[in-house]
Each structure stands twice: as C-alpha cells, then as structure tokens.
Design an enzyme around this catalytic site. Structure first.
Site, PDB file in Angstrom:
ATOM      1  N   GLU A 138      -9.429  -1.655   5.551  1.00 27.22           N
ATOM      2  CA  GLU A 138     -10.095  -1.186   6.954  1.00 27.22           C
ATOM      3  C   GLU A 138     -11.377  -2.010   7.086  1.00 27.22           C
ATOM      4  OE1 GLU A 138      -8.311   0.423   8.720  1.00 27.22           O
ATOM      5  OE2 GLU A 138      -7.683   2.498   7.882  1.00 27.22           O
ATOM      6  N   HIS A 156      -7.142  -4.161  10.294  1.00 24.24           N
ATOM      7  CA  HIS A 156      -6.701  -4.096   9.044  1.00 24.24           C
ATOM      8  C   HIS A 156      -5.604  -4.913   8.816  1.00 24.24           C
ATOM      9  CE1 HIS A 156      -4.512   0.089   9.638  1.00 24.24           C
ATOM     10  NE2 HIS A 156      -3.554  -0.754   9.274  1.00 24.24           N
ATOM     11  N   ASP A 169       0.745  -1.251  -0.086  1.00 29.80           N
ATOM     12  CA  ASP A 169       0.137   0.098   0.137  1.00 29.80           C
ATOM     13  C   ASP A 169       0.716   1.328   0.022  1.00 29.80           C
ATOM     14  OD1 ASP A 169       1.037  -0.305   2.581  1.00 29.80           O
ATOM     15  OD2 ASP A 169      -0.987  -0.578   3.657  1.00 29.80           O
ATOM     16  N   ASN A 208      -7.118  -2.201  14.523  1.00 29.59           N
ATOM     17  CA  ASN A 208      -8.601  -2.362  14.205  1.00 29.59           C
ATOM     18  C   ASN A 208      -8.790  -3.516  13.408  1.00 29.59           C
ATOM     19  OD1 ASN A 208      -7.692  -1.611  11.660  1.00 29.59           O
ATOM     20  ND2 ASN A 208      -9.100   0.360  11.571  1.00 29.59           N
TER      21      ASN A 208
HETATM   22  C1  GLP Z   1      -0.075   0.609   8.405  1.00 29.83           C
HETATM   23  C2  GLP Z   1       0.146  -0.324   7.418  1.00 29.83           C
HETATM   24  C3  GLP Z   1      -0.011  -1.617   7.666  1.00 29.83           C
HETATM   25  C4  GLP Z   1       0.518  -2.140   9.017  1.00 29.83           C
HETATM   26  C5  GLP Z   1      -0.115  -1.298  10.094  1.00 29.83           C
HETATM   27  C6  GLP Z   1       0.494  -1.478  11.370  1.00 29.83           C
HETATM   28  O1  GLP Z   1      -1.528   1.360   8.606  1.00 29.83           O
HETATM   29  N1  GLP Z   1      -0.748   0.085   6.334  1.00 29.83           N
HETATM   30  O2  GLP Z   1       0.182  -2.419   6.528  1.00 29.83           O
HETATM   31  O3  GLP Z   1       0.345  -3.512   9.212  1.00 29.83           O
HETATM   32  O4  GLP Z   1      -0.296  -0.051   9.762  1.00 29.83           O
HETATM   33  O5  GLP Z   1       1.357  -0.865  11.489  1.00 29.83           O
HETATM   34  P1  GLP Z   1       2.447  -0.923  12.736  1.00 29.83           P
HETATM   35  O6  GLP Z   1       3.233  -2.453  12.285  1.00 29.83           O
HETATM   36  O7  GLP Z   1       3.487   0.345  12.844  1.00 29.83           O
HETATM   37  O8  GLP Z   1       1.914  -1.183  13.921  1.00 29.83           O
END
Ligand code: GLP
Length: 243
Positions: A142, A137, A67, A135
């Site tokens: 989402e 995702h 993404d 959440n």
């Molecule tokens: C972001 C990314 C996800 C990731 C998530 C968790 O929103 N788009 O791919 O898994 O956050 O992030 P973190 O690893 O910093 O908790």
C-alpha cells in the site's frame, strides 16, 4: 518500461497470455509469480485454453502468489487460495506441491512471512504477473510501504478495502489485513508483466509511468526494473497523453 496499449480487455488478455505461453514453451520449468484480482482473469482463461489444446503444460512449473488476505479462512470464496483454484489451478496439470500461496494462519503469520520470504529467495522468479490498485499498490504494498520491504503483514488501505468490497457482501466483511510479497521480492523477478484495465486505474497508471519513484505510489518502482511490460486498455491509458 515497454508499454502496450490495447483496444480492450480481451486484447490485453491475449497479449499477456502470449507472453506467458512463450515463456512456458521455452522453459517448461519456469517459476511464475501470480496475481489475483479481476485483471488477470482473462489471462488465466487463455492459459487454461492453451493447456487444453496441449500447447503448454504446467507439469514442471512452480507458482508463487503475491499475496493473501489475513482474517478469512483459505476455504472462504474470496480467499486468494480459492480464487487461484477456481480460475487456474483446478483446470491444469500443475503439481500441488509446486503451488505456493502464502498461508494466512493468524497465530503463525510472522513465521509464515519469514518462511515465504526464504522460499522466494531460493526460487528466483522468471516472470511476475501484476495488477495495480487504484491507489497504485502492487501485491498489497500500500502507499507508504517502504520500497525495501520483503514479505510482510500489511494493514490494508481503506481505499483498497472499498475497491475490493465488490467481491464481499459489504465493506465490513473485507479483511483488514493481508500478507504480501514486498517490493523487493517483486523487483527480483527477471521479468514483470503488469495488466491494468478501466478508467479507475488511469490516474495510478499515469503516476506509475510518469510520476516520481516514491513509496507513496508503490507501482512507480517499476520504472527501475530492467524488463517490465505494462499492458493497458485505452481507458487505463487515457491519462498518458497528458504527461
Ligand atoms: C488486489 C490485489 C492486487 C491487485 C489489485 C487490483 O488488491 N492484492 O494484486 O492487483 O487488487 O485488483 P483488480 O485487478 O481487481 O482491479
């Protein structure tokens, strides 16, 4: 689902790196799906180290990121383009042409999503690395996103924007939109590897593993994948005993 519970973040990163290193040794032409966020940083550090020790090469590896934010330029320090360069690409021997991160030019964004989707269909992924949002995702799919989606443009959840505001100056600076692989693209990968650490992920992790498969918690779809490994530290796994 193959669930591995580790002592701490360092052990999570070791385990995840071992999987990727084993894959690259057996298939130097592997197609890797990559993730951003804080969770895979330790994995990338270890991959860089293995490259420097000449254990692995990325010369023939192709990468496809999950993404990207829409609404900040690629040159922004918090774009996923910058993140990947900083944490992985600038340190290894990958060919520029083999790196794929969705472009985020807002004028062409629908066309970009279609192109990225075509590219993913042409290049089935051997392994997709994932983190998980608090959440539930994955990528930027989402809660409420249809599970049949392919690459699309998403309006970010307020909770996601708040979680990610730690990387930006303030909540107002966090983009409102992103482009992401859909659940369908993610589920097509031959193998999935999800990393989660910290107590703030515990509830989502519990729902992902024991909850119903529902678009309300997109990561729950991973229950249906035939080759999915979940690597957790103890805080992230702390609710699993409750069933
Ligand atoms: C972001 C990314 C996800 C990731 C998530 C968790 O929103 N788009 O791919 O898994 O956050 O992030 P973190 O690893 O910093 O908790």
């Amino acid at each position: 689902m193959n669930i591995i519970i580790c002592r701490d973040y360092s052990e999570i990163s070791d385990q995840a790196a071992q999987k990727v290193i084993t894959l690259l040794k057996s298939n130097p032409y592997a197609k890797l799906g990559l993730a951003t966020g804080s969770s895979p940083i330790g994995l990338y550090e270890r991959l860089v180290k293995a490259y420097r020790l000449k254990e692995i090469s990325f010369k023939d590896v192709m990468t496809f990121n999950l993404d990207e934010y829409v609404g900040i330029p690629r040159s922004h320090s918090q774009s996923y383009y910058s993140f990947m360069n900083e944490h992985l690409f600038k340190h290894i021997d990958i060919q520029l042409a083999n790196i794929h991160i969705p472009d985020n030019d807002i004028e062409r964004i629908d066309e970009i999503a279609k192109e990225y989707n075509r590219l993913l269909k042409k290049n089935p992924l051997d392994l997709q690395v994932l983190g998980i949002g608090s959440n539930g995702h994955i990528g930027f799919n989402e809660p409420g996103t249809p599970l049949g989606n392919e690459t699309f443009v998403v309006t970010l959840d307020e909770r996601t924007r708040k979680d990610n505001s730690r990387f930006f100056g303030s909540l107002d600076d966090v983009p409102k939109y992103a482009i992401t692989m859909g659940i369908k693209n993610i589920m097509r990968a031959k193998e999935l590897l999800l990393i989660a650490s910290g107590i703030e992920k515990a509830e989502a992790v519990h729902q992902m593993i024991y909850g119903d498969v529902t678009s309300q918690l997109p990561a729950s779809i991973l229950q249906l994948h035939p080759n999915c490994t979940i690597i957790l530290d103890e805080p992230a796994a702390s609710k699993l005993k409750e069933k």
